[in-house]
Write a protein that holds these residues in place. Structure first.
Motif, PDB file in Angstrom:
ATOM      1  N   ALA A 229      44.161  38.577  38.506  1.00 20.06           N
ATOM      2  CA  ALA A 229      43.383  38.315  37.861  1.00 20.06           C
ATOM      3  C   ALA A 229      42.317  37.298  38.359  1.00 20.06           C
ATOM      4  CB  ALA A 229      44.096  37.568  36.930  1.00 20.06           C
ATOM      5  N   ALA A 230      40.867  37.485  36.748  1.00 21.86           N
ATOM      6  CA  ALA A 230      39.582  36.886  37.842  1.00 21.86           C
ATOM      7  C   ALA A 230      40.114  35.055  37.797  1.00 21.86           C
ATOM      8  CB  ALA A 230      38.802  36.890  36.474  1.00 21.86           C
ATOM      9  N   GLY A 231      39.581  34.800  38.433  1.00 20.98           N
ATOM     10  CA  GLY A 231      39.985  33.221  39.217  1.00 20.98           C
ATOM     11  C   GLY A 231      41.201  33.046  40.251  1.00 20.98           C
ATOM     12  N   GLU A 232      41.712  34.406  40.881  1.00 21.44           N
ATOM     13  CA  GLU A 232      42.669  34.155  41.593  1.00 21.44           C
ATOM     14  C   GLU A 232      42.358  34.818  43.216  1.00 21.44           C
ATOM     15  OE1 GLU A 232      46.967  35.432  38.278  1.00 21.44           O
ATOM     16  OE2 GLU A 232      45.775  36.373  39.661  1.00 21.44           O
ATOM     17  N   LEU A 233      40.581  34.813  43.008  1.00 20.88           N
ATOM     18  CA  LEU A 233      40.404  34.916  44.033  1.00 20.88           C
ATOM     19  C   LEU A 233      41.022  34.479  45.511  1.00 20.88           C
ATOM     20  CD1 LEU A 233      36.727  35.698  43.213  1.00 20.88           C
ATOM     21  CD2 LEU A 233      38.322  37.963  44.286  1.00 20.88           C
ATOM     22  N   GLY A 234      41.502  33.760  45.117  1.00 19.46           N
ATOM     23  CA  GLY A 234      41.334  32.050  46.521  1.00 19.46           C
ATOM     24  C   GLY A 234      42.843  33.131  46.548  1.00 19.46           C
TER      25      GLY A 234
ATOM     26  N   PRO B 198      27.738  41.123  36.070  1.00 20.27           N
ATOM     27  CA  PRO B 198      26.702  39.879  36.462  1.00 20.27           C
ATOM     28  C   PRO B 198      27.453  38.707  36.578  1.00 20.27           C
ATOM     29  CG  PRO B 198      25.722  41.410  35.476  1.00 20.27           C
ATOM     30  CD  PRO B 198      26.798  41.823  34.872  1.00 20.27           C
ATOM     31  N   GLU B 199      28.330  38.529  35.454  1.00 22.13           N
ATOM     32  CA  GLU B 199      29.456  37.304  34.870  1.00 22.13           C
ATOM     33  C   GLU B 199      30.510  36.820  36.306  1.00 22.13           C
ATOM     34  OE1 GLU B 199      30.522  39.153  31.428  1.00 22.13           O
ATOM     35  OE2 GLU B 199      32.739  39.052  31.794  1.00 22.13           O
ATOM     36  N   ALA B 200      30.715  38.359  36.723  1.00 23.31           N
ATOM     37  CA  ALA B 200      31.729  37.997  37.582  1.00 23.31           C
ATOM     38  C   ALA B 200      31.509  38.343  38.825  1.00 23.31           C
ATOM     39  CB  ALA B 200      33.211  39.495  37.685  1.00 23.31           C
ATOM     40  N   PHE B 201      29.756  38.135  39.314  1.00 21.70           N
ATOM     41  CA  PHE B 201      29.483  38.323  40.554  1.00 21.70           C
ATOM     42  C   PHE B 201      29.784  36.892  41.297  1.00 21.70           C
ATOM     43  CE2 PHE B 201      27.199  40.775  43.891  1.00 21.70           C
ATOM     44  CZ  PHE B 201      26.361  39.818  44.258  1.00 21.70           C
ATOM     45  N   ASP B 202      29.074  36.089  41.048  1.00 22.30           N
ATOM     46  CA  ASP B 202      28.555  34.927  41.613  1.00 22.30           C
ATOM     47  C   ASP B 202      30.044  34.535  42.911  1.00 22.30           C
ATOM     48  OD1 ASP B 202      26.451  32.963  39.301  1.00 22.30           O
ATOM     49  OD2 ASP B 202      26.817  34.925  40.610  1.00 22.30           O
ATOM     50  N   ALA B 203      31.178  34.730  41.926  1.00 25.01           N
ATOM     51  CA  ALA B 203      32.051  33.528  42.880  1.00 25.01           C
ATOM     52  C   ALA B 203      33.305  34.592  43.411  1.00 25.01           C
ATOM     53  CB  ALA B 203      33.688  33.692  41.249  1.00 25.01           C
TER      54      ALA B 203
ATOM     55  N   LEU C 126      30.549  36.958  45.178  1.00 28.77           N
ATOM     56  CA  LEU C 126      30.079  36.473  46.738  1.00 28.77           C
ATOM     57  C   LEU C 126      29.802  35.478  47.352  1.00 28.77           C
ATOM     58  CD1 LEU C 126      27.248  38.048  48.101  1.00 28.77           C
ATOM     59  CD2 LEU C 126      25.813  36.411  46.369  1.00 28.77           C
ATOM     60  N   ALA C 127      30.322  34.332  46.328  1.00 31.04           N
ATOM     61  CA  ALA C 127      30.611  33.038  47.426  1.00 31.04           C
ATOM     62  C   ALA C 127      32.713  33.239  47.477  1.00 31.04           C
ATOM     63  CB  ALA C 127      31.439  31.803  46.371  1.00 31.04           C
ATOM     64  N   HIS C 128      33.471  33.469  47.358  1.00 28.26           N
ATOM     65  CA  HIS C 128      34.825  34.062  47.715  1.00 28.26           C
ATOM     66  C   HIS C 128      33.997  35.142  49.626  1.00 28.26           C
ATOM     67  CE1 HIS C 128      38.694  35.181  48.562  1.00 28.26           C
ATOM     68  NE2 HIS C 128      38.036  36.624  48.766  1.00 28.26           N
ATOM     69  N   CYS C 129      33.727  36.307  49.152  1.00 27.14           N
ATOM     70  CA  CYS C 129      32.995  37.246  50.148  1.00 27.14           C
ATOM     71  C   CYS C 129      32.500  35.872  51.408  1.00 27.14           C
ATOM     72  CB  CYS C 129      32.246  38.223  50.294  1.00 27.14           C
ATOM     73  SG  CYS C 129      32.473  39.561  48.877  1.00 27.14           S
TER      74      CYS C 129
ATOM     75  N   HIS D  33      35.348  34.033  53.592  1.00 28.34           N
ATOM     76  CA  HIS D  33      36.104  34.541  54.045  1.00 28.34           C
ATOM     77  C   HIS D  33      35.201  35.215  54.891  1.00 28.34           C
ATOM     78  CE1 HIS D  33      39.915  32.708  51.689  1.00 28.34           C
ATOM     79  NE2 HIS D  33      38.756  32.657  50.460  1.00 28.34           N
ATOM     80  N   GLY D  34      34.452  35.331  55.027  1.00 30.72           N
ATOM     81  CA  GLY D  34      33.476  36.473  55.554  1.00 30.72           C
ATOM     82  C   GLY D  34      34.046  37.570  55.534  1.00 30.72           C
ATOM     83  N   ARG D  35      33.779  38.006  54.470  1.00 26.52           N
ATOM     84  CA  ARG D  35      34.277  39.312  54.192  1.00 26.52           C
ATOM     85  C   ARG D  35      33.008  40.588  53.621  1.00 26.52           C
ATOM     86  NH1 ARG D  35      39.675  38.087  50.584  1.00 26.52           N
ATOM     87  NH2 ARG D  35      41.428  37.679  51.822  1.00 26.52           N
ATOM     88  N   PRO D  36      32.889  41.341  54.414  1.00 26.25           N
ATOM     89  CA  PRO D  36      31.883  42.083  53.647  1.00 26.25           C
ATOM     90  C   PRO D  36      31.994  42.871  52.362  1.00 26.25           C
ATOM     91  CG  PRO D  36      32.411  42.848  56.371  1.00 26.25           C
ATOM     92  CD  PRO D  36      33.618  41.905  55.829  1.00 26.25           C
TER      93      PRO D  36
END
Ligand SMILES: NC(=O)C1=CN([C@@H]2O[C@H](COP(=O)(O)OP(=O)(O)OC[C@H]3O[C@@H](n4cnc5c(N)ncnc54)[C@H](OP(=O)(O)O)[C@@H]3O)[C@@H](O)[C@H]2O)C=CC1
Ligand SMILES: O=C(O)C1=N[C@H](C(=O)O)C[C@H](O)C1
Length: 246
Positions: free
Chosen positions: A62-67, A81-86, A88-91, A94-97
């Protein structure tokens, strides 16, 4: 019949894909089409709420469980767009393309993509179809050849599309502007229209209409999967769909 890209043939190991926006119209197309590619394997599906759809064999988050998502070689995002910032920060962390087709991004979010591109490969495209890539080139050429003509861009989409004008319309407008035109925009929302873009050049006595009609979202999903397989092997930087199409 599974297709295999040259890149994965060289490694024989499927690229691990994290899919962000998996419950959506595009996410579902990506899940379906990725299952027929031996060079890609979806290892995680992220959406706002888990459990809305059954996604066989793929871990859902779910959203918020990217970690908590598994390691991946590339992330594909078709969310909002509301989901994008978190994401991009995750990518970046973690060095993910990242391959993203999410439209309606703000100037700040575009700047964040530029900053992220110093750390990871990123490819953002408003439209992943080959036909639109060709249309963009045609529009710039037409604008350059038709100085002083009126230029109008009309886009039509399904009633659930949130942003207007569409990202594709804005991309077509940028091409027209590069050619010297001053585009105007109009948007229609009706039925289940997948996506239709008309670029009209008009003057006294004559006009030209360049039209792209999408009738199946699979054209976007196939383009995004191709771009993901390509981007996963690029160095950090900001790439366009034209780079992936060669
Ligand atoms: N570049 C291209 O070629 C194309 C781009 N697009 C763009 O892709 C985007 C998605 O389109 P579409 O699939 O039709 O939209 P949908 O509304 O069908 O799907 C959006 C997805 O994003 C998820 N989502 C929303 N908010 C969050 C969040 N905070 N965290 C995690 N997931 C979230 C939704 O989850 P849930 O379902 O659980 O709410 C859903 O899975 C749009 O911006 C659209 O313009 C679309 C087609 C082609
Ligand atoms: O939301 C959609 O559906 C689409 N959005 C993209 C856009 O905003 O241009 C691409 C395509 O037209 C479908």
């Amino acid at each position: 019949m599974k297709s295999v890209s040259l890149a994965s043939m060289q490694t024989n190991t499927p690229l691990r894909v994290l899919l962000h926006g998996a419950n959506g119209r595009m996410g579902q197309a990506l899940l379906r089409l990725s299952s027929s590619r031996e060079d890609l394997q979806v290892v995680g599906a992220v959406s706002r709420k888990v459990g809305q759809r059954v996604i066989d064999g793929v871990s859902q988050f779910a959203a918020g469980e990217l970690g908590g998502t598994p390691d991946s070689d590339v992330v594909i995002d078709f969310s909002l767009p509301e989901a994008f910032d978190a994401l991009l920060a995750h990518c970046v962390e973690h060095g993910r393309p990242l391959v993203t087709g999410t439209t309606g991004l703000s100037d700040a979010q575009q700047a964040a993509l530029d900053a992220a591109a110093t750390r990871i490969p990123v490819l953002w495209a408003t439209n992943f179809s080959l036909g639109v890539a060709v249309l963009v080139d045609m529009v710039e050429r037409a604008a350059r050849a038709l100085p002083g003509w009126d230029c109008d861009i009309v886009e039509q989409h399904h009633v659930r599309k949130l942003d207007a004008p569409s990202g594709t319309a804005l991309t077509l407008g940028e091409a027209a502007t590069r050619g010297g035109a001053t585009p105007r925009y109009a948007s229609l929302r009706a039925g289940d229209i997948v996506g239709e873009h008309t670029v009209q050049f008009a003057t006294l006595g004559e006009r030209i209409e360049l039209i792209h009609r999408a009738t199946d979202r699979d054209i976007f999903a196939r383009g995004a999967l191709h771009a993901a397989a390509w981007l996963a092997r690029q160095p950090a930087g900001r790439y366009r769909i034209a780079d992936a199409l060669g």
